[in-house]
Design a protein around this motif. Structure first.
Motif, PDB file in Angstrom:
ATOM      1  N   GLU A  51       0.743  -1.152  -0.297  1.00 41.55           N
ATOM      2  CA  GLU A  51       0.396  -0.110   0.195  1.00 41.55           C
ATOM      3  C   GLU A  51       0.736   1.080   0.105  1.00 41.55           C
ATOM      4  N   ALA A  52       0.603   2.321  -0.328  1.00 41.49           N
ATOM      5  CA  ALA A  52       0.937   3.725  -1.088  1.00 41.49           C
ATOM      6  C   ALA A  52       0.831   4.629   0.257  1.00 41.49           C
ATOM      7  N   THR A  53       2.112   4.871   0.483  1.00 36.06           N
ATOM      8  CA  THR A  53       1.732   5.347   2.014  1.00 36.06           C
ATOM      9  C   THR A  53       2.391   6.798   2.328  1.00 36.06           C
ATOM     10  N   ARG A  54       1.768   7.521   3.158  1.00 40.17           N
ATOM     11  CA  ARG A  54       3.196   9.208   2.492  1.00 40.17           C
ATOM     12  C   ARG A  54       4.064   9.160   3.631  1.00 40.17           C
ATOM     13  N   PRO A  55       4.882   9.858   3.169  1.00 32.89           N
ATOM     14  CA  PRO A  55       5.972  10.038   3.869  1.00 32.89           C
ATOM     15  C   PRO A  55       6.160   8.994   6.020  1.00 32.89           C
ATOM     16  N   ASP A  56       5.504  10.164   6.532  1.00 32.07           N
ATOM     17  CA  ASP A  56       5.089   9.145   8.290  1.00 32.07           C
ATOM     18  C   ASP A  56       4.682   7.932   8.140  1.00 32.07           C
ATOM     19  N   ASP A  57       4.631   7.301   7.303  1.00 34.20           N
ATOM     20  CA  ASP A  57       3.985   5.508   6.403  1.00 34.20           C
ATOM     21  C   ASP A  57       2.357   5.351   6.966  1.00 34.20           C
ATOM     22  N   SER A  58       1.289   6.806   7.657  1.00 39.94           N
ATOM     23  CA  SER A  58      -0.154   6.603   7.681  1.00 39.94           C
ATOM     24  C   SER A  58      -0.163   6.391   6.081  1.00 39.94           C
ATOM     25  N   PRO A  59      -1.694   5.919   5.900  1.00 43.91           N
ATOM     26  CA  PRO A  59      -2.308   5.431   4.729  1.00 43.91           C
ATOM     27  C   PRO A  59      -2.528   6.713   3.467  1.00 43.91           C
ATOM     28  N   LEU A  60      -2.217   6.747   2.360  1.00 40.29           N
ATOM     29  CA  LEU A  60      -2.188   7.924   1.608  1.00 40.29           C
ATOM     30  C   LEU A  60      -3.929   7.714   0.507  1.00 40.29           C
ATOM     31  N   ARG A  61      -4.857   8.163   0.796  1.00 37.92           N
ATOM     32  CA  ARG A  61      -5.581   7.997   0.452  1.00 37.92           C
ATOM     33  C   ARG A  61      -5.920   9.677  -0.366  1.00 37.92           C
ATOM     34  N   LEU A  62      -6.477   9.006  -1.232  1.00 41.73           N
ATOM     35  CA  LEU A  62      -6.589  10.162  -2.468  1.00 41.73           C
ATOM     36  C   LEU A  62      -7.920  10.652  -2.659  1.00 41.73           C
ATOM     37  N   GLY A  93      -6.129  19.000  -2.986  1.00 40.25           N
ATOM     38  CA  GLY A  93      -4.886  19.493  -2.922  1.00 40.25           C
ATOM     39  C   GLY A  93      -3.978  18.162  -2.148  1.00 40.25           C
ATOM     40  N   GLN A  94      -3.707  17.197  -2.501  1.00 37.44           N
ATOM     41  CA  GLN A  94      -2.736  15.509  -2.258  1.00 37.44           C
ATOM     42  C   GLN A  94      -1.870  16.019  -3.085  1.00 37.44           C
ATOM     43  N   ARG A  95      -0.640  15.678  -3.355  1.00 37.61           N
ATOM     44  CA  ARG A  95       0.019  15.770  -4.075  1.00 37.61           C
ATOM     45  C   ARG A  95       0.357  13.957  -3.476  1.00 37.61           C
ATOM     46  N   TRP A  96       1.303  13.929  -5.018  1.00 35.72           N
ATOM     47  CA  TRP A  96       1.692  12.427  -4.880  1.00 35.72           C
ATOM     48  C   TRP A  96       3.406  12.261  -3.821  1.00 35.72           C
ATOM     49  N   PRO A  97       3.509  11.569  -2.831  1.00 33.90           N
ATOM     50  CA  PRO A  97       5.277  11.596  -2.642  1.00 33.90           C
ATOM     51  C   PRO A  97       6.265  11.379  -3.709  1.00 33.90           C
ATOM     52  N   THR A  98       7.390  12.370  -3.273  1.00 34.50           N
ATOM     53  CA  THR A  98       7.770  12.169  -4.000  1.00 34.50           C
ATOM     54  C   THR A  98       9.143  10.861  -3.711  1.00 34.50           C
ATOM     55  N   ASP A  99       8.977  10.759  -2.903  1.00 33.74           N
ATOM     56  CA  ASP A  99       9.884   9.337  -2.563  1.00 33.74           C
ATOM     57  C   ASP A  99       9.455   8.144  -2.961  1.00 33.74           C
ATOM     58  N   ILE A 100       8.286   7.995  -3.842  1.00 31.96           N
ATOM     59  CA  ILE A 100       7.639   6.203  -3.662  1.00 31.96           C
ATOM     60  C   ILE A 100       7.653   6.400  -5.329  1.00 31.96           C
ATOM     61  N   ARG A 101       7.772   5.161  -6.169  1.00 28.95           N
ATOM     62  CA  ARG A 101       7.580   5.653  -7.647  1.00 28.95           C
ATOM     63  C   ARG A 101       6.378   5.818  -8.424  1.00 28.95           C
ATOM     64  N   SER A 102       6.400   6.458  -9.252  1.00 33.14           N
ATOM     65  CA  SER A 102       4.992   6.642  -9.645  1.00 33.14           C
ATOM     66  C   SER A 102       3.841   5.510 -10.300  1.00 33.14           C
ATOM     67  N   VAL A 103       2.954   5.693  -9.929  1.00 34.09           N
ATOM     68  CA  VAL A 103       2.337   4.627 -10.273  1.00 34.09           C
ATOM     69  C   VAL A 103       2.409   3.971 -11.765  1.00 34.09           C
ATOM     70  N   SER A 104       2.357   3.099 -12.026  1.00 34.75           N
ATOM     71  CA  SER A 104       2.671   1.923 -13.152  1.00 34.75           C
ATOM     72  C   SER A 104       2.252   0.876 -13.693  1.00 34.75           C
ATOM     73  N   VAL A 105       1.880   0.004 -14.322  1.00 40.56           N
ATOM     74  CA  VAL A 105       1.465  -1.199 -14.913  1.00 40.56           C
ATOM     75  C   VAL A 105       1.752  -1.778 -14.524  1.00 40.56           C
ATOM     76  N   GLY A 106       1.052  -3.055 -13.199  1.00 38.49           N
ATOM     77  CA  GLY A 106       0.623  -3.879 -12.997  1.00 38.49           C
ATOM     78  C   GLY A 106       0.204  -3.764 -11.376  1.00 38.49           C
ATOM     79  N   ASP A 107       0.286  -2.390 -11.132  1.00 40.86           N
ATOM     80  CA  ASP A 107       0.104  -2.169  -9.305  1.00 40.86           C
ATOM     81  C   ASP A 107      -1.983  -2.247  -9.678  1.00 40.86           C
ATOM     82  N   VAL A 108      -2.220  -2.238  -8.450  1.00 42.43           N
ATOM     83  CA  VAL A 108      -4.068  -1.978  -7.902  1.00 42.43           C
ATOM     84  C   VAL A 108      -4.216  -0.662  -7.161  1.00 42.43           C
TER      85      VAL A 108
END
Length: 149
Positions: A51-62, A93-108
């Motif tokens: 699961e993609a999370t924020r830098p503080d490891d809290s859940p990232l919900r878009l 106004g929430q942006r994708w964290p810079t320390d996580i790779r971009s969403v790609s083929v194969g992700d869910v």
């Protein structure tokens, strides 16, 4: 003897307070990053996902509000893909964290929509396809990087 009584005219008006305005329908997206080696061929049910999370490891919900742009779960997944590729923020106004790779083929992408209806969509080379709820979840280690594998 009769007396004439004049009554003032009565006007009834409806005044909407901010609390009585219905909130717009909301879609929430959670991205599960495919951590399998060579996952660019697409999602497979046995692939581990984190699961993609924020830098503080809290859940990232878009969050996306229903609109002419977001009409259904697939539109919300597409908007999450756009945010996940650093193209724009979500509707809060929430942006994708810079320390996580971009969403790609194969992700869910898990999309929860109005009425709490949930669907899991695999990111495919051209669009999305419905998949069962992921069961092979792992820690985010290895996906908190700007490059892939």
């Amino acid at each position: 003897m009769t007396t004439t009584v004049t009554r003032p005219h009565t006007v009834t008006a409806r005044i909407d307070s901010p609390d009585s305005t219905p909130a717009p329908a909301v879609y929430t997206a959670t991205v599960y990053m495919n951590t399998a080696r060579h996952s660019f061929d697409g999602h497979q049910h046995h692939h581990p996902l984190a699961e993609a999370t924020r830098p503080d490891d809290s859940p990232l919900r878009l969050v996306f509000h229903a609109s002419t742009r977001i009409r259904n779960h697939e539109d919300a997944a597409d908007a999450a893909f756009t945010v996940g590729n650093h193209q724009r923020p979500d509707d809060n106004g929430q942006r994708w964290p810079t320390d996580i790779r971009s969403v790609s083929v194969g992700d869910v992408i898990k999309v929860t929509g109005p009425g709490h209806w949930i669907i899991h969509l695999s990111v495919d080379p051209t669009g999305f396809s419905a998949v069962p709820e992921p069961t092979n979840l792992t820690a985010l280690a290895g996906t908190r990087a700007t490059s892939r594998h």
